[in-house]
Design a protein around this motif. Structure first.
Motif, PDB file in Angstrom:
ATOM      1  N   VAL A  44       0.898  -1.072   0.198  1.00 60.93           N
ATOM      2  CA  VAL A  44      -0.345   0.204   0.181  1.00 60.93           C
ATOM      3  C   VAL A  44       0.673   1.677   0.341  1.00 60.93           C
ATOM      4  CG1 VAL A  44      -1.828   0.750   1.818  1.00 60.93           C
ATOM      5  CG2 VAL A  44      -1.943  -1.306   1.352  1.00 60.93           C
ATOM      6  N   PHE A  45       0.606   2.034  -0.379  1.00 57.37           N
ATOM      7  CA  PHE A  45       1.259   3.315  -1.385  1.00 57.37           C
ATOM      8  C   PHE A  45       0.848   4.556  -0.644  1.00 57.37           C
ATOM      9  CE2 PHE A  45       2.236   0.370  -3.928  1.00 57.37           C
ATOM     10  CZ  PHE A  45       3.545  -0.364  -3.784  1.00 57.37           C
ATOM     11  N   ILE A  46       0.666   5.569   0.252  1.00 53.07           N
ATOM     12  CA  ILE A  46      -0.010   6.793  -0.100  1.00 53.07           C
ATOM     13  C   ILE A  46       1.528   8.016  -0.045  1.00 53.07           C
ATOM     14  CG2 ILE A  46      -1.033   8.668   2.021  1.00 53.07           C
ATOM     15  CD1 ILE A  46      -1.663   5.849   3.742  1.00 53.07           C
ATOM     16  N   ASP A  47       0.609   8.946  -0.969  1.00 56.78           N
ATOM     17  CA  ASP A  47       1.146  10.253  -1.607  1.00 56.78           C
ATOM     18  C   ASP A  47       1.018  11.688  -0.101  1.00 56.78           C
ATOM     19  OD1 ASP A  47       2.785  12.826  -2.937  1.00 56.78           O
ATOM     20  OD2 ASP A  47       0.969  12.501  -4.595  1.00 56.78           O
ATOM     21  N   TYR A  48       1.387  10.791   0.635  1.00 49.92           N
ATOM     22  CA  TYR A  48       1.846  11.818   2.110  1.00 49.92           C
ATOM     23  C   TYR A  48       2.004  13.315   1.242  1.00 49.92           C
ATOM     24  CZ  TYR A  48       1.418   8.414   5.667  1.00 49.92           C
ATOM     25  OH  TYR A  48       0.681   7.550   5.645  1.00 49.92           O
ATOM     26  N   ASN A  49       2.695  13.720   0.944  1.00 51.57           N
ATOM     27  CA  ASN A  49       3.410  15.286  -0.192  1.00 51.57           C
ATOM     28  C   ASN A  49       2.810  16.201  -0.921  1.00 51.57           C
ATOM     29  OD1 ASN A  49       4.824  13.898  -2.093  1.00 51.57           O
ATOM     30  ND2 ASN A  49       6.628  14.456  -1.195  1.00 51.57           N
ATOM     31  N   GLY A  50       1.918  15.082  -1.976  1.00 50.07           N
ATOM     32  CA  GLY A  50       0.949  14.959  -2.979  1.00 50.07           C
ATOM     33  C   GLY A  50       1.437  15.667  -4.147  1.00 50.07           C
ATOM     34  N   ASP A  51       2.864  15.237  -4.393  1.00 53.53           N
ATOM     35  CA  ASP A  51       3.813  15.714  -5.639  1.00 53.53           C
ATOM     36  C   ASP A  51       3.677  14.643  -6.538  1.00 53.53           C
ATOM     37  OD1 ASP A  51       4.794  13.173  -4.876  1.00 53.53           O
ATOM     38  OD2 ASP A  51       7.250  14.206  -4.973  1.00 53.53           O
ATOM     39  N   GLY A  52       2.257  13.463  -6.904  1.00 51.44           N
ATOM     40  CA  GLY A  52       2.412  12.573  -7.833  1.00 51.44           C
ATOM     41  C   GLY A  52       2.787  11.568  -7.991  1.00 51.44           C
ATOM     42  N   ASP A  53       3.310  11.050  -6.952  1.00 51.73           N
ATOM     43  CA  ASP A  53       4.039   9.936  -6.906  1.00 51.73           C
ATOM     44  C   ASP A  53       4.628   9.623  -5.219  1.00 51.73           C
ATOM     45  OD1 ASP A  53       6.690  10.480  -5.473  1.00 51.73           O
ATOM     46  OD2 ASP A  53       7.285  12.151  -6.897  1.00 51.73           O
ATOM     47  N   PHE A  54       4.573   8.530  -5.191  1.00 56.11           N
ATOM     48  CA  PHE A  54       4.581   7.399  -4.273  1.00 56.11           C
ATOM     49  C   PHE A  54       6.376   7.097  -4.097  1.00 56.11           C
ATOM     50  CE2 PHE A  54       1.140   5.966  -6.034  1.00 56.11           C
ATOM     51  CZ  PHE A  54      -0.096   5.920  -5.789  1.00 56.11           C
ATOM     52  N   ALA A  55       6.771   8.051  -4.161  1.00 53.25           N
ATOM     53  CA  ALA A  55       8.685   7.635  -4.344  1.00 53.25           C
ATOM     54  C   ALA A  55       9.183   8.529  -2.867  1.00 53.25           C
ATOM     55  CB  ALA A  55       9.516   7.875  -5.274  1.00 53.25           C
ATOM     56  N   ASP A  56       8.588   8.430  -2.251  1.00 51.24           N
ATOM     57  CA  ASP A  56       9.029  10.029  -1.774  1.00 51.24           C
ATOM     58  C   ASP A  56       9.172   8.867  -0.164  1.00 51.24           C
ATOM     59  OD1 ASP A  56       9.500  13.008  -2.319  1.00 51.24           O
ATOM     60  OD2 ASP A  56       7.003  11.949  -2.240  1.00 51.24           O
ATOM     61  N   ALA A  57      10.147   9.204   0.919  1.00 52.41           N
ATOM     62  CA  ALA A  57      10.469   8.518   2.200  1.00 52.41           C
ATOM     63  C   ALA A  57       8.980   8.185   2.786  1.00 52.41           C
ATOM     64  CB  ALA A  57      11.412   9.417   2.968  1.00 52.41           C
ATOM     65  N   LYS A  90       0.176  -8.761  -5.771  1.00 57.02           N
ATOM     66  CA  LYS A  90       0.872  -9.410  -6.878  1.00 57.02           C
ATOM     67  C   LYS A  90       1.469 -10.746  -6.242  1.00 57.02           C
ATOM     68  CE  LYS A  90       5.168  -8.969  -8.620  1.00 57.02           C
ATOM     69  NZ  LYS A  90       6.960  -8.276  -8.814  1.00 57.02           N
ATOM     70  N   TYR A  91       0.654 -11.386  -7.409  1.00 60.91           N
ATOM     71  CA  TYR A  91       1.223 -13.237  -7.281  1.00 60.91           C
ATOM     72  C   TYR A  91       2.654 -12.695  -6.965  1.00 60.91           C
ATOM     73  CZ  TYR A  91       2.760 -17.439  -8.518  1.00 60.91           C
ATOM     74  OH  TYR A  91       2.989 -18.971  -9.008  1.00 60.91           O
ATOM     75  N   ASN A  92       2.884 -13.931  -5.662  1.00 58.75           N
ATOM     76  CA  ASN A  92       4.615 -14.025  -5.964  1.00 58.75           C
ATOM     77  C   ASN A  92       5.941 -13.202  -5.615  1.00 58.75           C
ATOM     78  OD1 ASN A  92       5.484 -17.219  -4.887  1.00 58.75           O
ATOM     79  ND2 ASN A  92       6.517 -16.975  -7.278  1.00 58.75           N
ATOM     80  N   GLY A  93       4.778 -12.378  -4.885  1.00 61.09           N
ATOM     81  CA  GLY A  93       6.107 -10.913  -5.120  1.00 61.09           C
ATOM     82  C   GLY A  93       5.607 -10.193  -3.845  1.00 61.09           C
ATOM     83  N   ILE A  94       6.086  -9.027  -3.941  1.00 63.84           N
ATOM     84  CA  ILE A  94       5.450  -7.737  -2.988  1.00 63.84           C
ATOM     85  C   ILE A  94       6.147  -6.654  -4.531  1.00 63.84           C
ATOM     86  CG2 ILE A  94       6.678  -5.598  -1.293  1.00 63.84           C
ATOM     87  CD1 ILE A  94       7.308  -8.230   0.313  1.00 63.84           C
ATOM     88  N   PRO A  95       4.698  -6.191  -4.532  1.00 68.41           N
ATOM     89  CA  PRO A  95       4.915  -5.493  -5.789  1.00 68.41           C
ATOM     90  C   PRO A  95       4.674  -3.869  -5.478  1.00 68.41           C
ATOM     91  CG  PRO A  95       2.149  -5.037  -4.736  1.00 68.41           C
ATOM     92  CD  PRO A  95       2.849  -6.609  -4.033  1.00 68.41           C
ATOM     93  N   THR A  96       6.052  -3.052  -6.112  1.00 67.04           N
ATOM     94  CA  THR A  96       6.279  -1.756  -6.126  1.00 67.04           C
ATOM     95  C   THR A  96       5.565  -0.704  -6.464  1.00 67.04           C
ATOM     96  OG1 THR A  96       7.183  -1.723  -8.870  1.00 67.04           O
ATOM     97  CG2 THR A  96       8.686  -2.639  -6.105  1.00 67.04           C
ATOM     98  N   SER A  97       5.284   0.424  -6.841  1.00 72.14           N
ATOM     99  CA  SER A  97       4.246   1.786  -6.844  1.00 72.14           C
ATOM    100  C   SER A  97       3.627   1.589  -7.710  1.00 72.14           C
ATOM    101  CB  SER A  97       4.894   2.049  -6.229  1.00 72.14           C
ATOM    102  OG  SER A  97       6.216   3.430  -6.773  1.00 72.14           O
ATOM    103  N   CYS A  98       4.836   1.586  -9.001  1.00 67.85           N
ATOM    104  CA  CYS A  98       4.578   1.879 -10.404  1.00 67.85           C
ATOM    105  C   CYS A  98       4.996   0.386 -11.582  1.00 67.85           C
ATOM    106  CB  CYS A  98       5.666   2.678 -11.202  1.00 67.85           C
ATOM    107  SG  CYS A  98       5.291   4.027 -10.259  1.00 67.85           S
ATOM    108  N   GLU A  99       4.927  -1.568 -11.074  1.00 66.60           N
ATOM    109  CA  GLU A  99       5.248  -1.979 -11.627  1.00 66.60           C
ATOM    110  C   GLU A  99       3.833  -2.460 -12.511  1.00 66.60           C
ATOM    111  OE1 GLU A  99       6.520  -6.491 -10.373  1.00 66.60           O
ATOM    112  OE2 GLU A  99       6.092  -4.821  -8.681  1.00 66.60           O
ATOM    113  N   THR A 100       4.632  -3.053 -13.817  1.00 67.18           N
ATOM    114  CA  THR A 100       3.452  -3.781 -14.388  1.00 67.18           C
ATOM    115  C   THR A 100       3.600  -5.425 -14.157  1.00 67.18           C
ATOM    116  OG1 THR A 100       2.355  -2.099 -16.292  1.00 67.18           O
ATOM    117  CG2 THR A 100       2.071  -3.936 -16.498  1.00 67.18           C
TER     118      THR A 100
END
Length: 913
Positions: free
Chosen positions: A753-766, A803-813
């Protein structure tokens, strides 16, 4: 495909030819779910007309592919009504659970009852064969052994491996509507572990559409339910057997009810607990702690079944209670309603005592009654109210046939408790008739359920509809043993308490603030009303909204409109939170409700706010509240909480509330509350793509977080639920729960689960990866998420990935799984409420809403408009003098439309579909 709705858009074919519906329909009753449940005819329609079937079809607006087949006709022994039941078929396929009842009196058609479901895009050609569907049903049940593998049971009961019946079944959707789906129906009776349920398998893809429990087990409740059909060939065999044997009367020292006379049969030199004088027989057998249902007799050498002989370490005297109790229950229904056994056709009544070891349940299996000996919580479960309760389920099977889930299941349970109390009152009036299980319960409080005080007992129940202890029973609840089939035992307390109040009378104030006073009408009259409601009106998917309609109508049928009995019925329903109090009579109600107090706001954003207030009271009862902005009426609600949407940013509003009663009296205004909306909505941002390429094997079934509780049915690899918003507070912790759904085989799934806490349009921040779970077959998965103090205030995005058989990342297909996006409204402090919407009304309105192509606007003269996306971006604007806007190019989603005219602006929430 054209949509067909069989509701009450009525055209009828009479002798004079085709006429308007208004010429023969007196009233169409709409229940609280918005569906027709009772059509009342004008006088003069002959029930013996040769075209009655055509009349009913056209009354229900059925097309040429639909047929109605008469399946049963009953004469109500308590009235002069004849009730004829009709089963609906579509393209020759039975529509499961959809039965209509024509009520006639003195040769005239009076009314037509039954739940109305839409026929929309119905498929009637299976792509799966019955054998494959049965494999899916067996795989779902996953038992070690099935009853069709028990040769002795099959021989005695003619139960065999099910072939499957092709039916159309109404499946409730997330929005509360129903859709007819083609399915195979199987009666799956498992011996180990014990279970019996109808399993409905999608005839197109083999998925399990729903199950309907026949046997149920739940902690602190003895198991039961009767929603089964079965072969009755064993009835004849039993009758023939007993014709060759000698029936006599014996004396029994029962475990719970003292010395009683029982009917037995002399077989050879021993007396047995077999009775051929009632229907096709009452037989009570000894399982000796086994689980195979074998017909082993209890015996006595002199027909004096004494305590010295049967009050032993194996509790054999409990069998005497079962035999006596079942006989009494048969006698009650026969003597009171002329009903010959549960199916009204003399069905055999078999009881199996001493089932298994330490078994703390009793149940009706759809064919027989089975009783355990109890353990730490219960003594042997054969007391009189228990046996009557179980046979009550059998009566329900052959009358209302209520589905054992959600509200219909709660009504099913309540009816059985009622018959337990009624039979106990008739044959053991010195017992505590309004307590269920008081003879068998070992632990304090020494009863299972209380009809006079449902909040007490081992299983605390609500005494008011949607009141304290009410369990979630909406379409978002998926029935299972773990949740008591969505609260069937818990929520039965509402019907239990209604019966108690109707019988005994009571005054007080219920959980939703309604004051009531009811004069009781006694056991005999209240039982007749319940019996008519159950056998003549209720159908498989009936809800408490239908109980409201049908209980009052049953009282009117039996005792007349305006009778003391009908008034008491309506007032007793009102006492448990259903409908309004009776307001007929010569004296008009002129007393207004008390003034609502403590009007307060919470969760205010730039476009919405939540209001709450303290409930009003009234001499008859509060029916609702009018909500005002200044002097403008926004709408009304039955709740003491509501959400106001479609507000304008940076604007101050003045809200107030007035209470109303059934006579139209309005209270004085509450305190006036000033609320200022926020400055802007969250600036638009664009998020990276993420999805699963296939959901054929697994997908996300449900996400719960704060006020979000979303059961999704979509099959796309990415689902945008950004219109679903959870209000959350900085510094507060919230539980995230994710439920997977597998098509067949369970696979290992990883989560993030990802939350864009700073509202910058991504989930990449700490800190914006807020939850992860390693791949496993656990269901559901849960974790805690704390909103940091550094988070932005306002709306932002939350992404949930599986995701099947793994932990997904935020921008993954990824290959298998699903991604869902939601919105969080982050606030600095305060409590967030989940409230009911009130539509904003003004001089300018928009429709239809949701809209597909053209939006209509009610406005006089020219106006300007602006349409904003959910993120706050303007997507359309202009000047208009036409009252229609083409919004076809808008993408699906939630919008805000502002309409300005003569210096005034109104805002409306708009949904584009």
């Amino acid at each position: 495909m054209k949509k067909h709705v069989f509701s009450a858009g009525l055209i009828m074919l009479l002798i004079a030819g085709q006429v308007s519906a208004q010429e023969f329909v007196s009233k169409r009753n709409i229940d609280n779910n918005g569906r027709v449940d009772l059509i009342t005819f004008n006088s003069g329609l002959s029930a013996k007309s040769t075209n009655v079937n055509d009349i009913l079809k056209q009354s229900l607006n059925l097309d040429s592919r639909s047929t109605l087949q008469s399946i049963k006709t009953d004469l109500d022994p308590s009235s002069s009504f004849i009730d004829e039941k009709f089963q609906l078929y579509y393209d020759g396929i039975k529509v499961q659970y959809v039965v209509y009842t024509l009520h006639s009196q003195n040769g005239k058609m009076e009314s037509l009852s039954g739940n109305v479901f839409p026929i929309t895009d119905v498929t009637t050609k299976p792509t799966l064969n019955a054998a494959s569907a049965l494999n899916s049903a067996i795989k779902h049940t996953s038992a070690q052994k099935y009853m069709w593998e028990d040769a002795e049971y099959v021989k005695e009961n003619s139960y065999k491996k099910p072939d499957g019946e092709l039916v159309l079944i109404p499946i409730e959707q997330n929005d509360g509507s129903f859709k007819l789906l083609l399915a195979y129906k199987f009666d799956i009776y498992a011996a180990q572990p014990l279970s019996r349920e109808y399993v409905y398998v999608d005839a197109l893809d083999g998925k399990i559409l729903m199950t309907d429990a026949i046997i149920k087990h739940a902690n602190n409740f003895y198991g039961d339910n009767a929603t089964s059909s079965h072969n009755e060939s064993s009835i004849e065999n039993s009758a023939v057997l007993n014709a060759k044997l000698a029936l006599v009367s014996g004396t029994a020292a029962t475990r719970y009810s003292g010395s009683q006379t029982i009917s037995t049969t002399l077989v050879g030199s021993s007396y047995t607990l077999r009775d051929s004088s009632r229907g096709s027989g009452v037989f009570t057998y000894n399982l000796k702690k086994g689980t195979a249902l074998k017909s082993t007799d209890f015996t006595d050498n002199d027909n004096n079944w004494t305590a010295a002989e049967f009050n032993n370490s194996t509790y054999d005297n409990a069998a005497l209670d079962a035999h006596w109790g079942v006989s009494n229950t048969y006698d009650y229904f026969k003597n009171t309603f002329n009903r010959n056994s549960y199916n009204n056709a003399g069905a055999v009544l078999k009881s199996y005592v001493h089932y298994s070891s330490g078994y703390e349940n009793a149940y009706w299996s759809g064919s027989e009654m089975v009783y355990g000996d109890g353990a730490s919580t219960f003594s042997p479960l054969t007391a009189l109210d228990v046996t009557a309760h179980e046979l009550g389920h059998a009566v329900c099977e052959y009358s209302a046939n209520l589905v054992y889930a959600r509200e219909s299941g709660a009504i099913n349970e309540g009816l059985s408790d009622i018959w337990g109390a009624v039979v106990e009152n008739a044959y053991a009036p010195t017992k505590q008739n309004f307590l269920i299980g008081e003879d068998i319960t070992k632990t304090s409080p020494y009863y299972l359920r209380s009809m006079s005080n449902p909040n007490s007992g081992l299983g605390a129940q609500p005494d008011t509809y949607l009141g304290t202890y009410w369990k979630a029973a909406t379409s978002s609840c998926s029935p299972s043993q773990a949740n008591d089939q969505c609260g069937v035992h818990s929520n039965s307390g509402v019907l239990n308490h209604f019966f108690y109040i109707l019988t005994q009378g009571k005054s007080g104030t219920n959980d939703i603030g309604n004051a009531f006073s009811v004069t009781g009408i006694g056991f005999a009259k209240s039982a007749k009303i319940i019996y008519r409601m159950e056998t003549s009106y209720l159908t498989s998917n009936s809800t408490y909204a239908n109980v409201l309609t049908y209980a009052i109508q049953s009282a009117k049928d039996l005792y007349g409109g305006g009778s003391a009995e009908a008034i008491a019925t309506q007032n007793a329903l009102y006492a448990v939170g259903l409908g309004t109090a009776y307001s007929g009579g010569s004296t008009a109600d002129t007393i207004a409700p008390s003034t609502p107090t403590n009007l307060a706001a919470s969760g205010t954003t730039s476009v919405a706010t939540n209001l709450s207030w303290t409930a009003s009271t009234d001499n008859v009862g509060v029916t609702g509240y009018d909500v005002y902005s200044g002097s403008t009426l926004l709408g009304n609600t039955a709740s003491t909480t509501t959400s106001i949407t479609g507000l304008v940013a940076s604007t101050t509003y003045s809200f107030s509330v007035k209470a109303k009663d059934a006579a139209g009296n309005a209270s004085a205004s509450s305190n006036v509350l000033s609320v200022t909306t926020g400055s802007t909505t969250t600036p638009p941002v664009s998020y990276c793509a993420s999805k699963g390429n296939s959901t054929s094997d697994e997908k996300i079934s449900k996400v719960v977080f704060g006020t979000i509780s979303n059961s999704s049915t979509g099959t796309a690899g990415y689902e945008n639920f950004a219109t679903q918003i959870a209000n959350v507070n900085k510094g507060s912790a919230y539980t995230i729960t994710i439920t997977p759904k597998w098509t067949s085989t369970s696979y290992n799934e990883g989560y993030a689960v990802f939350i864009d806490y700073n509202g910058d349009g991504d989930f990449a921040d700490a800190g914006e990866t807020v939850f992860t779970k390693a791949a496993s077959k656990t269901t559901p998965v849960s974790g805690s998420i704390t909103i940091p103090a550094s988070a932005i205030t306002g709306n932002t995005r939350m992404r949930v990935s599986m995701k099947y058989n793994g932990i997904p990342t935020s921008c993954e297909t990824f290959s298998y799984g699903q991604v869902e996006d939601y919105t969080l409204n982050i606030k600095a402090t305060g409590t967030v409420n989940s409230l009911t919407n009130v539509k904003v009304n003004s001089a300018i309105n928009i429709y239809p809403n949701p809209v597909k192509d053209v939006l209509n606007i009610t406005a006089e003269g020219n106006f300007s408009y602006q349409i904003y996306s959910e993120s706050g971006q303007m997507v359309m604007s202009g000047e208009a003098n036409e009252k229609m806007l083409n919004v076809q190019k808008l993408t699906t989603g939630l919008y805000l439309i502002k309409i300005s005219q003569n210096g005034k602006t109104t805002s409306h929430k708009l949904v584009k579909k």
